[in-house]
Write an enzyme that holds these catalytic residues in place. Structure first.
Site, PDB file in Angstrom:
ATOM      1  N   LYS A 120      -2.151   7.436  13.211  1.00 49.35           N
ATOM      2  CA  LYS A 120      -3.566   7.092  13.397  1.00 49.35           C
ATOM      3  C   LYS A 120      -4.408   8.346  13.639  1.00 49.35           C
ATOM      4  CE  LYS A 120      -3.205   2.670  12.751  1.00 49.35           C
ATOM      5  NZ  LYS A 120      -3.824   2.062  11.555  1.00 49.35           N
ATOM      6  N   TYR A 136       3.198   5.906  15.646  1.00 49.27           N
ATOM      7  CA  TYR A 136       1.927   5.201  15.396  1.00 49.27           C
ATOM      8  C   TYR A 136       0.749   6.087  15.779  1.00 49.27           C
ATOM      9  CZ  TYR A 136      -1.490   1.316  15.672  1.00 49.27           C
ATOM     10  OH  TYR A 136      -2.584   0.487  15.505  1.00 49.27           O
ATOM     11  N   VAL A 146       0.804  -1.229   0.000  1.00 54.39           N
ATOM     12  CA  VAL A 146       0.000   0.000   0.000  1.00 54.39           C
ATOM     13  C   VAL A 146       0.831   1.271   0.000  1.00 54.39           C
ATOM     14  CG1 VAL A 146      -2.102  -0.980   0.992  1.00 54.39           C
ATOM     15  CG2 VAL A 146      -0.286  -0.136   2.512  1.00 54.39           C
ATOM     16  N   ILE A 187      -6.341  -5.291  20.224  1.00 52.36           N
ATOM     17  CA  ILE A 187      -6.985  -6.485  19.665  1.00 52.36           C
ATOM     18  C   ILE A 187      -5.918  -7.570  19.531  1.00 52.36           C
ATOM     19  CG2 ILE A 187      -8.321  -7.392  17.719  1.00 52.36           C
ATOM     20  CD1 ILE A 187      -9.761  -5.069  19.167  1.00 52.36           C
ATOM     21  N   ALA A 213       0.623   9.310  15.929  1.00 55.99           N
ATOM     22  CA  ALA A 213       0.508  10.420  14.977  1.00 55.99           C
ATOM     23  C   ALA A 213      -0.113   9.955  13.666  1.00 55.99           C
ATOM     24  CB  ALA A 213       1.895  11.023  14.717  1.00 55.99           C
TER      25      ALA A 213
HETATM   26  N1  LIG Z   1      -4.350  -5.182  16.822  1.00 59.63           N
HETATM   27  C1  LIG Z   1      -4.605  -4.053  17.474  1.00 59.63           C
HETATM   28  O1  LIG Z   1      -4.475  -3.974  18.706  1.00 59.63           O
HETATM   29  C2  LIG Z   1      -5.090  -2.842  16.719  1.00 59.63           C
HETATM   30  C3  LIG Z   1      -5.687  -1.815  17.452  1.00 59.63           C
HETATM   31  C4  LIG Z   1      -6.122  -0.683  16.790  1.00 59.63           C
HETATM   32  C5  LIG Z   1      -5.930  -0.568  15.425  1.00 59.63           C
HETATM   33  N2  LIG Z   1      -5.334  -1.568  14.735  1.00 59.63           N
HETATM   34  C6  LIG Z   1      -5.144  -1.377  13.301  1.00 59.63           C
HETATM   35  O2  LIG Z   1      -5.867  -2.359  12.606  1.00 59.63           O
HETATM   36  C7  LIG Z   1      -5.233  -2.588  11.351  1.00 59.63           C
HETATM   37  C8  LIG Z   1      -5.038  -4.083  11.196  1.00 59.63           C
HETATM   38  O3  LIG Z   1      -4.156  -4.517  12.210  1.00 59.63           O
HETATM   39  P1  LIG Z   1      -4.131  -6.014  12.752  1.00 59.63           P
HETATM   40  O4  LIG Z   1      -4.119  -5.933  14.206  1.00 59.63           O
HETATM   41  O5  LIG Z   1      -5.154  -6.817  12.069  1.00 59.63           O
HETATM   42  O6  LIG Z   1      -2.653  -6.431  12.317  1.00 59.63           O
HETATM   43  P2  LIG Z   1      -2.078  -7.662  11.504  1.00 59.63           P
HETATM   44  O7  LIG Z   1      -0.610  -7.556  11.621  1.00 59.63           O
HETATM   45  O8  LIG Z   1      -2.746  -8.913  11.924  1.00 59.63           O
HETATM   46  O9  LIG Z   1      -2.529  -7.313  10.007  1.00 59.63           O
HETATM   47  C9  LIG Z   1      -1.969  -6.236   9.319  1.00 59.63           C
HETATM   48  C10 LIG Z   1      -1.834  -6.631   7.853  1.00 59.63           C
HETATM   49  O10 LIG Z   1      -1.307  -5.501   7.135  1.00 59.63           O
HETATM   50  C11 LIG Z   1      -0.403  -6.014   6.180  1.00 59.63           C
HETATM   51  N3  LIG Z   1       0.568  -5.006   5.775  1.00 59.63           N
HETATM   52  C12 LIG Z   1       1.592  -4.491   6.508  1.00 59.63           C
HETATM   53  N4  LIG Z   1       2.291  -3.626   5.755  1.00 59.63           N
HETATM   54  C13 LIG Z   1       1.693  -3.583   4.533  1.00 59.63           C
HETATM   55  C14 LIG Z   1       1.958  -2.878   3.331  1.00 59.63           C
HETATM   56  N5  LIG Z   1       3.002  -2.043   3.218  1.00 59.63           N
HETATM   57  N6  LIG Z   1       1.132  -3.089   2.283  1.00 59.63           N
HETATM   58  C15 LIG Z   1       0.078  -3.927   2.373  1.00 59.63           C
HETATM   59  N7  LIG Z   1      -0.200  -4.636   3.482  1.00 59.63           N
HETATM   60  C16 LIG Z   1       0.599  -4.461   4.551  1.00 59.63           C
HETATM   61  C17 LIG Z   1       0.274  -7.194   6.855  1.00 59.63           C
HETATM   62  O11 LIG Z   1       0.848  -8.093   5.915  1.00 59.63           O
HETATM   63  C18 LIG Z   1      -0.875  -7.818   7.636  1.00 59.63           C
HETATM   64  O12 LIG Z   1      -1.524  -8.845   6.906  1.00 59.63           O
HETATM   65  C19 LIG Z   1      -3.919  -1.812  11.385  1.00 59.63           C
HETATM   66  O13 LIG Z   1      -4.074  -0.605  10.666  1.00 59.63           O
HETATM   67  C20 LIG Z   1      -3.729  -1.529  12.840  1.00 59.63           C
HETATM   68  O14 LIG Z   1      -2.964  -0.380  13.070  1.00 59.63           O
HETATM   69  C21 LIG Z   1      -4.924  -2.708  15.347  1.00 59.63           C
END
Ligand SMILES: NC(=O)c1ccc[n+]([C@@H]2O[C@H](COP(=O)([O-])OP(=O)(O)OC[C@H]3O[C@@H](n4cnc5c(N)ncnc54)[C@H](O)[C@@H]3O)[C@@H](O)[C@H]2O)c1
Length: 256
Positions: free
Chosen positions: A165, A161, A70, A194, A163
């Site tokens: 978000k 992170y 991305v 999560i 900043a």
């Molecule tokens: N897990 C948490 O506690 C949490 C909390 C709040 C927000 N989030 C957000 O939710 C979203 C998903 O996170 P998650 O917890 O499912 O994490 P995860 O690591 O399970 O999934 C993230 C996915 O993003 C992909 N990814 C990373 N860099 C990439 C790139 N350059 N291009 C394309 N894909 C890429 C990874 O391969 C992975 O499959 C993220 O934006 C994260 O910041 C997560």
């Protein structure tokens, strides 16, 4: 693998494109959308894991898999255009791709900062930049940006992170104002912690401290976030949400 309790048919006939769909929240949203009847275009940096996620969707609902970084503007544009050429439109764009590292500011090198902003914020601009014009041309659509509650309250060791978000939340509000008159409704989800592979990057101390301050007393599961993304993409459930940040966050942030 846990399944969701998504209302069957809530997204019937819709085409959705999900970034970060190989893992965690993105994979759960892809499955929930598919269970709700959407055709789901799955994208992720990790093509092998993406294939496994696609195979876990209800039969016939995976509408394409793209190994997509991305941060690569040209690949984002080409992927969006290809998906629109194949399916005629994208009704819902879900931005889930993200990374997380824990580094105190005084130790953070500029490359670490830049990489975080690139993956977690600039990517949201890129996918929207190339998808929203198709939505406007089609008369509408939904954009769901997965931010974080840390973009609202901050997190120690997470200036980059937090900043990124917070930037995604501000971007969501501005774009919502800009394109809602075209029927494109833009919203964010700010989950609390999560249980996904993402938080493997956090120290045990960080996780213990966060767990202790959560009113719910526990981290969430990806399947507990996905229904919020279904709501925002659905009609009529999502029709009145514009520029909002919904918070399935175990009580970590409470809005007035
Ligand atoms: N897990 C948490 O506690 C949490 C909390 C709040 C927000 N989030 C957000 O939710 C979203 C998903 O996170 P998650 O917890 O499912 O994490 P995860 O690591 O399970 O999934 C993230 C996915 O993003 C992909 N990814 C990373 N860099 C990439 C790139 N350059 N291009 C394309 N894909 C890429 C990874 O391969 C992975 O499959 C993220 O934006 C994260 O910041 C997560």
């Amino acid at each position: 693998m846990t399944t969701t309790t998504t209302p069957a048919g809530a997204l019937a006939g819709k085409v959705a494109l999900v970034t970060g769909a190989a893992s965690g929240i993105g994979a759960a949203i892809a499955r929930a959308y598919a269970e709700a009847g959407a055709d789901v275009v799955l994208t992720d940096l990790d093509g092998d894991r993406l294939a496994r996620t696609a195979a876990s969707l209800p039969a016939g609902r995976a509408a394409g898999e793209y190994a997509l970084d991305v941060t690569d503007a040209e690949r984002v544009r080409a992927t969006v255009d290809d998906a629109v050429a194949r399916h005629g439109r994208i009704d819902a764009l879900v931005n889930c791709a993200g990374i997380l590292t824990e580094v105190p500011l005084v130790e953070m090198d500029p490359a670490t900062w830049d990489r975080m902003l690139d993956v977690d914020l600039r990517s949201v601009f890129l996918t929207c930049r190339y998808t929203v014009p198709h939505m406007i041309a089609a008369g509408g659509g939904r954009v769901i940006n997965v931010a974080s509650q840390l973009g609202q309250k901050g997190g120690e060791g997470l200036t980059h992170y937090s900043a990124a978000k917070a930037g995604a939340i501000g971007f969501t509000k501005a774009l919502a104002r800009e394109v809602s008159r075209h029927g494109v409704l833009v919203n964010a989800i700010a989950p609390g912690p999560i249980e996904t592979p993402l938080i493997d990057g956090l120290s045990p101390e960080w996780k213990a401290a966060k767990g202790a301050e959560l009113p719910l007393g526990r981290f969430g599961r990806a399947e507990e976030v996905a229904p919020t993304a279904v709501l925002l993409a659905s009609d009529p459930g999502g029709n009145l949400y514009i520029g909002q940040t919904l918070g399935p966050n175990s009580g970590d942030v409470m809005h007035s």
